[in-house]
Scaffold this motif. Structure first.
Motif, PDB file in Angstrom:
ATOM      1  N   THR A   1      20.077  12.693  -8.694  1.00 56.52           N
ATOM      2  CA  THR A   1      19.649  11.467  -8.019  1.00 56.52           C
ATOM      3  C   THR A   1      19.307  10.382  -9.030  1.00 56.52           C
ATOM      4  O   THR A   1      19.639   9.205  -8.836  1.00 56.52           O
ATOM      5  CB  THR A   1      18.444  11.757  -7.112  1.00 56.52           C
TER       6      THR A   1
ATOM      7  N   ASN B   1      14.112  21.919  -6.315  1.00 53.67           N
ATOM      8  CA  ASN B   1      15.233  20.982  -6.234  1.00 53.67           C
ATOM      9  C   ASN B   1      15.433  20.202  -7.537  1.00 53.67           C
ATOM     10  O   ASN B   1      15.712  18.996  -7.523  1.00 53.67           O
ATOM     11  CB  ASN B   1      15.027  19.991  -5.077  1.00 53.67           C
TER      12      ASN B   1
ATOM     13  N   LEU C   1      18.858  18.460  -7.880  1.00 52.09           N
ATOM     14  CA  LEU C   1      18.989  17.298  -7.003  1.00 52.09           C
ATOM     15  C   LEU C   1      18.228  16.110  -7.581  1.00 52.09           C
ATOM     16  O   LEU C   1      18.707  14.972  -7.557  1.00 52.09           O
ATOM     17  CB  LEU C   1      18.480  17.628  -5.600  1.00 52.09           C
TER      18      LEU C   1
ATOM     19  N   CYS D   1      26.430  11.529  -6.587  1.00 53.71           N
ATOM     20  CA  CYS D   1      25.785  12.788  -6.207  1.00 53.71           C
ATOM     21  C   CYS D   1      26.218  13.174  -4.798  1.00 53.71           C
ATOM     22  O   CYS D   1      26.089  12.372  -3.860  1.00 53.71           O
ATOM     23  CB  CYS D   1      24.262  12.637  -6.270  1.00 53.71           C
TER      24      CYS D   1
ATOM     25  N   PRO E   1      22.392  24.192  -4.697  1.00 52.78           N
ATOM     26  CA  PRO E   1      21.557  24.178  -3.492  1.00 52.78           C
ATOM     27  C   PRO E   1      20.520  25.291  -3.531  1.00 52.78           C
ATOM     28  O   PRO E   1      20.668  26.280  -4.250  1.00 52.78           O
ATOM     29  CB  PRO E   1      22.567  24.408  -2.364  1.00 52.78           C
TER      30      PRO E   1
ATOM     31  N   GLU F   1      25.665  16.430  -2.163  1.00 48.59           N
ATOM     32  CA  GLU F   1      25.066  17.737  -1.933  1.00 48.59           C
ATOM     33  C   GLU F   1      26.130  18.705  -1.434  1.00 48.59           C
ATOM     34  O   GLU F   1      27.059  18.327  -0.702  1.00 48.59           O
ATOM     35  CB  GLU F   1      23.920  17.620  -0.926  1.00 48.59           C
ATOM     36  N   GLN F   2      25.996  19.965  -1.809  1.00 53.63           N
ATOM     37  CA  GLN F   2      27.036  20.956  -1.516  1.00 53.63           C
ATOM     38  C   GLN F   2      27.300  21.079  -0.023  1.00 53.63           C
ATOM     39  O   GLN F   2      28.450  21.249   0.393  1.00 53.63           O
ATOM     40  CB  GLN F   2      26.623  22.309  -2.108  1.00 53.63           C
ATOM     41  N   LYS F   3      26.262  20.943   0.796  1.00 50.59           N
ATOM     42  CA  LYS F   3      26.429  21.064   2.238  1.00 50.59           C
ATOM     43  C   LYS F   3      27.294  19.941   2.806  1.00 50.59           C
ATOM     44  O   LYS F   3      27.847  20.065   3.911  1.00 50.59           O
ATOM     45  CB  LYS F   3      25.067  21.071   2.932  1.00 50.59           C
TER      46      LYS F   3
ATOM     47  N   VAL G   1      27.270  17.878  -8.188  1.00 45.82           N
ATOM     48  CA  VAL G   1      26.996  18.681  -6.995  1.00 45.82           C
ATOM     49  C   VAL G   1      25.818  19.598  -7.329  1.00 45.82           C
ATOM     50  O   VAL G   1      26.009  20.665  -7.921  1.00 45.82           O
ATOM     51  CB  VAL G   1      28.225  19.507  -6.575  1.00 45.82           C
TER      52      VAL G   1
END
Length: 366
Positions: free
Chosen positions: A303, A296, A299, A313, A291, A315-317, A288
């Motif tokens: 990825t 990034n 990320l 992977c 963010p 994303e936190q959202k 995670v």
């Protein structure tokens, strides 16, 4: 390898992502008989690692966390003070090379090395060149990268770059000797959860509610090891007790590599050191990324692992309790998927990274 008579000055800031690879290099250079000194910021030895240097020098530094004129002026003032101190330090130590590991605490020692005519080397742990490294890169002697492709590494900079990988500590190499333990039907399932200060807070809030949604028979097979902030630890432990889940919760684990090696699945942020250790040890993970991080970088790191089949992977959202519960339940029920991800992670690992980086440093010293 010829023994070097000159010392090496390492520059690394007070975060694990910068300090752990610096520690790994210091250990390797020590094995080669090369004296090592460390220049760091004022945060000190917050990881209790007992950094293997003959001396540790704390220099003023700051990170630009705001664009306000006052913040910019304060950062500039501290960096200037750090540069003056670093010039004196490099003049006193007369190292054969200055090696920086990113972050603003690297800025002053690397600049001082350049001004003193000392070879300089930058190590980039992430899949994207960080802000400080981006500013320093044009003037350094060499650049070591951790990924085959590094964002923002221009063709001009690539001409002096070499892929070494991200060095990991001796404890990680030792933990990597433990083969992945394939989950057994009806057997115990080991889940490790950690993620730095911000990650620990988020996971403390996100993971217990997700595990509460798992079937009772699966919950009772779980052995959880979770990092949580000191102020959150008791609340997280209480949540697991209510769920009937066996859990060990602490704000810090000194033996994290060994605990990683004993895990069937890891849930973590995707900082550079975490990614390097997961791949050297070879463990499947749900990553995670932090963010809102500049560039990034997390990320990008996550990825790369996900594309190779070594991790998942999220994303936190996008991470609801229902989504996390579904993914954890699915993965822990699919031993074949976990084994394949563990193998893919191991294939990405570079246990020889520290040797490659030490070789590069000693070549530049000569």
């Amino acid at each position: 390898m010829t023994k070097q008579t000159k010392s090496v000055l390492l520059a690394a800031g007070g975060t694990g992502g910068h300090l752990f690879p610096a520690q790994a290099l210091a250990e390797e250079l020590g094995r080669r008989g090369v004296p090592v000194d460390l220049a760091t910021d004022m945060r000190g030895d917050r990881y209790g690692m007992g950094f293997p240097a003959r001396s540790v020098h704390r220099l003023p530094s700051a990170t630009l966390g705001s664009k306000s004129p006052i913040a910019i002026a304060r950062t500039g003032w501290l960096l200037t003070r750090g540069l003056v101190a670093a010039l004196g330090l490099v003049g006193k130590l007369k190292p054969g090379i200055v090696i920086g590991f990113g972050g603003y605490p690297t800025f002053a020692p690397i600049k001082a090395g350049q001004l003193r005519g000392v070879p300089t080397l930058l190590h980039e742990q992430n899949a994207v060149l960080g802000r400080a490294n981006k500013m320093l890169a044009p003037g350094v002697t060499g650049i070591a990268t951790s990924f085959a492709s590094t964002k923002y590494l221009s063709p001009e900079l690539a001409s002096k770059a070499r892929l070494t990988g991200n060095p990991v500590r001796t404890a990680v190499i030792e933990a990597a000797r433990r083969p992945y333990w394939r989950p057994q039907p009806e057997g115990r399932l080991s889940l490790l959860v950690f993620g730095g200060s911000q990650g620990a807070r988020f996971f403390s809030e996100a993971v217990p509610p997700a595990l509460a949604l798992l079937p009772m028979e699966l919950r009772h097979r779980l052995d959880i090891v979770q990092q949580a902030r000191e102020e959150d630890a008791e609340g997280v432990s209480a949540a697991y007790r209510r769920l009937g889940i066996n859990a060990e919760v602490s704000h810090f684990f000194t033996d994290l590599p060994e605990r990683m090696a004993r895990s069937h699945l890891v849930i973590a942020r995707s900082g550079a050191s975490t990614v390097a250790e997961l791949t050297v040890i070879g463990r499947p993970s749900i990553l995670v990324p932090l963010p809102h991080a500049l560039d990034n970088d997390q990320l990008q790191n996550a990825t790369r692992l996900a594309e190779s089949g070594a991790a998942w992977c999220i994303e936190q959202k996008d991470l609801s309790a229902e989504r996390l519960a579904n993914d954890i339940g699915t993965l822990l029920g699919d031993a074949e998927a976990l084994v394949k991800a563990a193998d893919a992670a191991k294939m990405l690992g570079r246990p020889d990274a520290v040797g490659r980086l030490a070789d590069m440093a000693q070549e530049l010293m000569r």
